[in-house]
Design a protein around this motif. Structure first.
Motif, PDB file in Angstrom:
ATOM      1  N   GLN A  17      -5.969  -8.709   6.669  1.00  0.00           N
ATOM      2  CA  GLN A  17      -5.225  -8.416   7.900  1.00  0.00           C
ATOM      3  C   GLN A  17      -4.274  -9.571   8.229  1.00  0.00           C
ATOM      4  N   ARG A  18      -4.793 -10.777   8.020  1.00  0.00           N
ATOM      5  CA  ARG A  18      -3.952 -11.940   8.283  1.00  0.00           C
ATOM      6  C   ARG A  18      -2.788 -11.993   7.285  1.00  0.00           C
ATOM      7  N   ALA A  19      -3.089 -11.713   6.024  1.00  0.00           N
ATOM      8  CA  ALA A  19      -2.043 -11.768   4.996  1.00  0.00           C
ATOM      9  C   ALA A  19      -0.928 -10.756   5.285  1.00  0.00           C
ATOM     10  N   TRP A  20      -1.320  -9.553   5.675  1.00  0.00           N
ATOM     11  CA  TRP A  20      -0.300  -8.539   5.978  1.00  0.00           C
ATOM     12  C   TRP A  20       0.571  -8.998   7.131  1.00  0.00           C
ATOM     13  N   GLN A  21      -0.124  -9.562   8.129  1.00  0.00           N
ATOM     14  CA  GLN A  21       0.585 -10.058   9.301  1.00  0.00           C
ATOM     15  C   GLN A  21       1.601 -11.125   8.913  1.00  0.00           C
ATOM     16  N   GLN A  23       2.934 -11.766   6.050  1.00  0.00           N
ATOM     17  CA  GLN A  23       4.017 -11.286   5.196  1.00  0.00           C
ATOM     18  C   GLN A  23       4.937 -10.308   5.931  1.00  0.00           C
ATOM     19  N   GLY A  24       4.577  -9.947   7.150  1.00  0.00           N
ATOM     20  CA  GLY A  24       5.395  -8.985   7.902  1.00  0.00           C
ATOM     21  C   GLY A  24       5.455  -7.635   7.209  1.00  0.00           C
ATOM     22  N   LEU A  25       4.353  -7.292   6.562  1.00  0.00           N
ATOM     23  CA  LEU A  25       4.345  -6.099   5.724  1.00  0.00           C
ATOM     24  C   LEU A  25       4.552  -4.809   6.512  1.00  0.00           C
ATOM     25  N   HIS A  26       4.206  -4.852   7.802  1.00  0.00           N
ATOM     26  CA  HIS A  26       4.299  -3.621   8.579  1.00  0.00           C
ATOM     27  C   HIS A  26       5.445  -3.656   9.586  1.00  0.00           C
ATOM     28  N   ASP A  27       6.266  -4.671   9.481  1.00  0.00           N
ATOM     29  CA  ASP A  27       7.457  -4.692  10.318  1.00  0.00           C
ATOM     30  C   ASP A  27       8.333  -3.488   9.967  1.00  0.00           C
ATOM     31  N   THR A  28       9.010  -2.988  10.952  1.00  0.00           N
ATOM     32  CA  THR A  28       9.849  -1.821  10.709  1.00  0.00           C
ATOM     33  C   THR A  28      11.120  -2.248   9.991  1.00  0.00           C
ATOM     34  N   PRO A  29      11.400  -1.667   8.824  1.00  0.00           N
ATOM     35  CA  PRO A  29      12.621  -2.046   8.116  1.00  0.00           C
ATOM     36  C   PRO A  29      13.869  -1.533   8.822  1.00  0.00           C
ATOM     37  N   SER A 121      -1.634  -0.315  10.074  1.00  0.00           N
ATOM     38  CA  SER A 121      -0.346  -0.868   9.643  1.00  0.00           C
ATOM     39  C   SER A 121       0.697  -0.699  10.750  1.00  0.00           C
ATOM     40  N   ILE A 122       0.380  -1.270  11.901  1.00  0.00           N
ATOM     41  CA  ILE A 122       1.233  -1.090  13.081  1.00  0.00           C
ATOM     42  C   ILE A 122       2.238  -2.238  13.189  1.00  0.00           C
ATOM     43  N   ASP A 123       3.443  -1.896  13.598  1.00  0.00           N
ATOM     44  CA  ASP A 123       4.450  -2.921  13.901  1.00  0.00           C
ATOM     45  C   ASP A 123       4.300  -3.324  15.363  1.00  0.00           C
ATOM     46  N   TRP A 124       3.570  -4.424  15.576  1.00  0.00           N
ATOM     47  CA  TRP A 124       3.279  -4.822  16.953  1.00  0.00           C
ATOM     48  C   TRP A 124       4.485  -5.430  17.648  1.00  0.00           C
ATOM     49  N   GLN A 125       5.525  -5.702  16.916  1.00  0.00           N
ATOM     50  CA  GLN A 125       6.710  -6.247  17.573  1.00  0.00           C
ATOM     51  C   GLN A 125       7.362  -5.218  18.489  1.00  0.00           C
ATOM     52  N   ARG A 126       6.994  -3.960  18.293  1.00  0.00           N
ATOM     53  CA  ARG A 126       7.607  -2.914  19.117  1.00  0.00           C
ATOM     54  C   ARG A 126       6.681  -2.422  20.217  1.00  0.00           C
ATOM     55  N   GLU A 127       5.608  -3.132  20.450  1.00  0.00           N
ATOM     56  CA  GLU A 127       4.643  -2.764  21.480  1.00  0.00           C
ATOM     57  C   GLU A 127       5.315  -2.592  22.845  1.00  0.00           C
ATOM     58  N   SER A 806       1.519  -7.227  -2.920  1.00  0.00           N
ATOM     59  CA  SER A 806       0.582  -6.359  -2.226  1.00  0.00           C
ATOM     60  C   SER A 806       0.569  -5.021  -2.921  1.00  0.00           C
ATOM     61  N   VAL A 807      -0.544  -4.388  -2.863  1.00  0.00           N
ATOM     62  CA  VAL A 807      -0.654  -3.063  -3.456  1.00  0.00           C
ATOM     63  C   VAL A 807       0.254  -2.079  -2.727  1.00  0.00           C
ATOM     64  N   HIS A 808       0.646  -2.438  -1.530  1.00  0.00           N
ATOM     65  CA  HIS A 808       1.491  -1.532  -0.763  1.00  0.00           C
ATOM     66  C   HIS A 808       2.896  -1.431  -1.340  1.00  0.00           C
ATOM     67  N   ARG A 809       3.222  -2.325  -2.220  1.00  0.00           N
ATOM     68  CA  ARG A 809       4.532  -2.198  -2.861  1.00  0.00           C
ATOM     69  C   ARG A 809       4.463  -1.257  -4.054  1.00  0.00           C
ATOM     70  N   GLN A 810       3.261  -0.826  -4.398  1.00  0.00           N
ATOM     71  CA  GLN A 810       3.114   0.086  -5.520  1.00  0.00           C
ATOM     72  C   GLN A 810       3.579   1.477  -5.125  1.00  0.00           C
ATOM     73  N   ARG A 811       4.126   2.167  -6.065  1.00  0.00           N
ATOM     74  CA  ARG A 811       4.566   3.514  -5.753  1.00  0.00           C
ATOM     75  C   ARG A 811       3.413   4.487  -5.830  1.00  0.00           C
ATOM     76  N   TRP A 812       3.358   5.336  -4.873  1.00  0.00           N
ATOM     77  CA  TRP A 812       2.357   6.405  -4.830  1.00  0.00           C
ATOM     78  C   TRP A 812       2.669   7.404  -5.938  1.00  0.00           C
ATOM     79  N   PRO A 813       1.660   7.860  -6.682  1.00  0.00           N
ATOM     80  CA  PRO A 813       1.923   8.813  -7.759  1.00  0.00           C
ATOM     81  C   PRO A 813       2.464  10.136  -7.215  1.00  0.00           C
ATOM     82  N   GLU A 814       3.329  10.730  -7.972  1.00  0.00           N
ATOM     83  CA  GLU A 814       3.838  12.042  -7.584  1.00  0.00           C
ATOM     84  C   GLU A 814       2.866  13.113  -8.047  1.00  0.00           C
ATOM     85  N   ALA A 815       3.009  14.305  -7.460  1.00  0.00           N
ATOM     86  CA  ALA A 815       2.014  15.349  -7.709  1.00  0.00           C
ATOM     87  C   ALA A 815       2.012  15.836  -9.160  1.00  0.00           C
TER      88      ALA A 815
END
Length: 832
Positions: A17-21, A23-29, A121-127, A806-815
RNA sequence: GGGAGCGUGCCGGAAUUGGUAGACGGACUCGACUCAAAAUCGAGCGCCUUCGGGCAUGUGGGUUCGAGUCCCACCGCUCCCACCA
């Protein structure tokens, strides 16, 4: 803690949780111009201070949606905020003397901490918090927009008065039993001058646009349509006549959906509150009429509208002429006619309306049949109203017409002859937004003796809530008692004037928060048009079914008004809506005493008995609540099993829209599953497998495929590939369609079960790719564990071409299996 | 009264949308490991059975080569609205 081979969520979750925070992983692009982002939204909570399982379920569902979209490469907005005005803060002030603002901010802080433990994975900057003046100044600004558009007005009205909370309630806040939705008190009636928003101006649009909301559950659309309640009929005028048969010049206008039955009308009924009642009442009837009106006004809404109550009324001594046939008929008042629907007056057609029939029988009023069944020349009329369609009789020139044709013909005749016209009537009433409370958004209006109700100039916003107030809990709102705040100069003429002391219904604050998230720090406007248009409408909205009518209808209304004010472009705020079911807990109840027993006092769950009397207890599942001792504290579950287990369990246990029965044994089972995955990866590592064996090298995969011969793989390899392929297809489908998270999690579990025996024997390239797929598929559901496993497998240090942090940069498999490509590296699962 | 929906093992729930019913999980039973327990692993787990099979998706009909799925009727349950003219 020291054994690295054991799955210990407590040891890893906070770190990630700290690492995601960090890295700003959940900031809104940032979105490029014209780019389509994905907006995943949960209904924001009231900050009561305690996170309960219903919240957890809501936010976990939304979080999975957001994470899947991110894995698919979408830019995601996933915000959170606080619906922070409301009575509990004020009650805390009254009971314990704490400042409502301080109390609320403390609760927000504590709930925020609890939420963070879930790994959302909330962007708390927009709270946002609706009770902070940088938010509510814009709620006030929007109110002024409504005012300027002529959509906010003041009128004296009979309102629902809650005698416990000492406040006025909207119709929608009174439940079916005539009780306050919050305090449960029986609602009384009072007359007050109140602010309303003209939602009825948008009734037709709100109804029409429901058809386009294909991403909404059918039942929510139906509930809204019923609530709006459109009916077509006619407004017909009955002239009041004197005893000698001459017109008095007064008219009574009734609304009916059955103009075809007008020849069967034998009396007219007014609501006791109808404006003409005092002037039309004859001298001999006056005492009786006044007594009756008094009786009705003291009745609760419940007594008044209960269907099984006998209908009561009195004649007022005046009569009207039936415009269709000239017949004279008496005027009555009765409790079954409502003042605020239609015209507050109806024509009594006892033969063809059940309520009129009961009323006529009670008071021996004549019954005149004017409709018979089609194809029959006999009367089907027996002791009850005949409400079906049929053919007209005793209706002069309209005899023989069917019901449908007669409605049109009689309405047309009425229009031509000047005694009526077609009329569409909605059940929806205007929205009463005034509340006589302190802890709400002040209505930005100043009352001046010379200028009337003057809007506060926008540059003077916000009208701040004063903080130095006394809370007695009695009488008028604390605001109204604070003279220093109330007295102000009129913005128009400068003379002494008084502030509006009512605050707004909190539904006002929650009707636009999803717009503010698009541009939460704007201090020029509530939001810029560019920002709001680039994110709205919300792609996926998730929340409780209890908001199916009120919040969703008001938000739709706001969106339409703001669109018409050119503040944004979309006409509907929420494209897809998921209404999640309740979370229920095991409840023990003594059927004799009716008392609920805490589970901790029940010795044997298989044979539950009252700890005092020894009587057997009823056991069932019911919505978690304090008074029933059946709640489960999310914090305790997380402490014991970790957030990932809680998330997996809540998703797996039931389809999202259905009620979920919380069962501790099942949670244990879910934890064991995550342990098995952990061991699976450990076993692979012991064999020396890493992700580098597979995904690290596209050439390695191709070489392995070539060596094996694509159609001629060893059985273990082919089985593994098939298992992974099947799981991907199933999970993709579950998530794309109706968010069947429960079956998606099942598929994931099946996959890992199937993998375990195969990994040892198959080609290392395939084994590594299968593991990688498993971990990526796991990521939205159990994000912390997936990150940890990814790292253990060398996903961050393997020379991986994505150099994923982060694993979140991995692409989700297509169907479809063929698209299982991560950038340039083909995944193994290409052949069926 | 009006509207929406649901009925599948002991339980939560699956079933590629008309094609091997009961996936996955829980609970339960047996076994392995253990002095023992927990954990873990393995097996079983709708009903009946003469071990060949037979019967099973609330009840009764229907369509179909084939029905949990579609149609009709009934029974039961849940939710919303409800004296709205």
């Amino acid at each position: 803690m020291s054994d690295p081979s054991r799955y210990q969520p407590q040891a890893i979750e906070a770190n990630w949780q700290r690492a995601w925070q960090e890295q700003g992983l959940h900031d809104t692009p940032e979105l490029e111009p014209g780019e389509q982002g994905f907006y995943a939204l949960s209904m924001f909570p009231y900050p009561s201070g305690n996170l309960h399982m219903g919240h957890v379920r809501n936010y976990v569902i939304t979080d999975v949606v957001a994470r899947v979209q991110r894995l698919r490469g979408r830019k995601v907005l996933h915000p959170m905020g606080w619906d922070a005005f409301g009575l509990p803060a004020e009650n805390a002030a009254i009971e314990r003397g704490v400042d409502p603002g301080v109390w609320t901010d403390q609760n927000i802080a504590s709930m925020r901490r609890q939420l963070d433990q879930l790994g959302l994975s909330i962007d708390w900057q927009r709270e946002v918090a609706t009770c902070h003046s940088d938010y509510y100044r814009w709620t006030q600004w929007l109110f002024l927009q409504f005012f300027e558009a002529g959509l906010a007005y003041r009128k004296e009205a009979t309102v629902n008065w809650d005698p416990i909370d000492q406040t006025v309630l909207a119709n929608e806040q009174v439940d079916g039993d005539g009780r306050s939705w919050r305090s449960g008190a029986l609602v009384e009636k009072r007359k007050l001058r109140q602010w309303f928003l003209k939602i009825t101006d948008y009734a037709q649009a709100l109804l029409d646009d429901l058809d386009g909301l294909e991403g909404w559950p059918e039942r929510v659309r139906t509930m809204q349509a019923n609530w709006i309640g459109r009916s077509t009929g006619a407004e017909l005028q009955f002239a009041v006549v004197n005893d000698d048969g001459t017109d008095t010049g007064e008219q009574i206008t009734v609304f009916t959906t059955r103009p075809d039955t007008i020849f069967g009308a034998t009396y007219v009924v007014l609501a006791p509150e109808h404006a003409l009642v005092p002037s039309l009442t004859g001298a001999p009837q006056r005492l009786a009429v006044e007594a009756f009106c008094d009786l009705v006004s003291r009745q609760s809404e419940q007594d008044r509208t209960a269907e099984d109550k006998p209908k009561r009324g009195v004649p007022i001594g005046a009569q009207v002429r039936n415009p269709a046939n000239g017949a004279l008929m008496p005027i009555w008042i009765a409790d079954y006619v409502l003042a605020d629907y239609g015209t507050g007056a109806v024509m009594g057609v006892p033969a063809h309306d059940q309520r009129d029939f009961l009323f006529a029988r009670q008071y021996e009023l004549p019954v005149q049949q004017v409709i018979i069944p089609e194809g029959s020349d006999e009367h089907a009329f027996e002791g009850g109203a005949w409400t079906e369609a049929g053919v007209l009789i005793h209706s002069g020139r309209f005899d023989g017409l069917t019901t449908t044709k007669a409605k049109a013909a009689i309405t047309a005749a009425a229009e031509a002859e000047g005694w009526g016209r077609e009329r569409v009537q909605f059940r929806l009433r205007d929205w009463l937004i005034s509340r006589q409370r302190y802890w709400g958004c002040p209505i930005p209006v100043i009352h001046c003796d010379s200028c009337g109700a003057v809007p506060v100039p926008t540059e003077q916003l916000p009208v701040e809530l004063p903080r130095d107030v006394a809370f007695t809990g009695k009488g008028a709102s604390p605001l109204a008692q604070l003279e220093s705040w109330v007295q102000v100069a009129c913005p128009c003429c400068g003379k002494p004037a008084r502030r509006e002391t009512d605050t707004m219904d909190t539904f006002m604050c929650s009707s636009w928060y999803f717009l503010r998230y698009s541009d939460p720090t704007n201090n020029q406007l509530p939001f810029s048009r560019d920002a709001v248009d680039s994110w709205l409408p919300v792609d996926q909205y998730v929340g409780g079914i209890e908001h199916a009518i009120l919040h969703l209808l008001y938000s739709r209304f706001f969106t339409k008004v703001l669109r018409d004010r050119q503040l944004l472009s979309c006409g509907e705020p929420f494209t897809k809506l998921l209404t999640q079911g309740m979370v229920q807990g095991v409840t023990y109840k003594n059927p004799h005493t009716g008392k609920y027993i805490p589970p901790s006092e029940v010795a044997d769950a298989d044979d539950p008995r009252d700890p005092v009397s020894g009587e057997p207890l009823e056991t069932f599942f019911e919505k978690m609540s304090k008074s029933k001792y059946n709640g489960v504290d999310p914090a305790q579950v997380i402490d014991r099993y970790g957030a990932d287990t809680a998330r997996m369990f809540i998703l797996f246990k039931a389809p999202p829209e259905k009620d979920l029965e919380w069962d501790d044994a099942d949670v244990e089972g879910q934890f064991r599953f995550l342990q098995r995955i952990w061991r699976l990866v450990d076993t692979a590592l012991e064999r020396g497998l890493t992700l580098a064996d597979g995904a690290g090298s596209a050439a390695a995969v191709r070489a392995a495929l070539a060596a094996a011969g694509a159609d001629n793989l060893p059985p273990e390899d082919a089985d593994l590939r098939r298992a992974v392929h099947t799981a991907i297809a199933a999970i993709s489908e579950d998530l794309d369609g109706d968010y069947q998270f429960n079956t998606a999690v099942s598929e994931l579990m099946k996959l890992s079960n199937a993998m375990a025996p195969l990994l040892a024997d198959c080609h290392p390239v395939f084994a590594a790719e299968a593991l990688r797929t498993l971990v990526v598929l796991l990521a939205p559901f159990a994000p912390h564990l997936a990150e940890e496993l990814w790292q253990k497998l060398g996903g961050r240090t393997s020379g991986d071409s994505l150099n994923a942090t982060s694993v979140h940069r991995q692409r989700w498999p297509e169907a479809d299996g063929s698209a299982l490509v991560r950038d340039t590296v083909p995944l193994v699962i290409q052949i069926k």
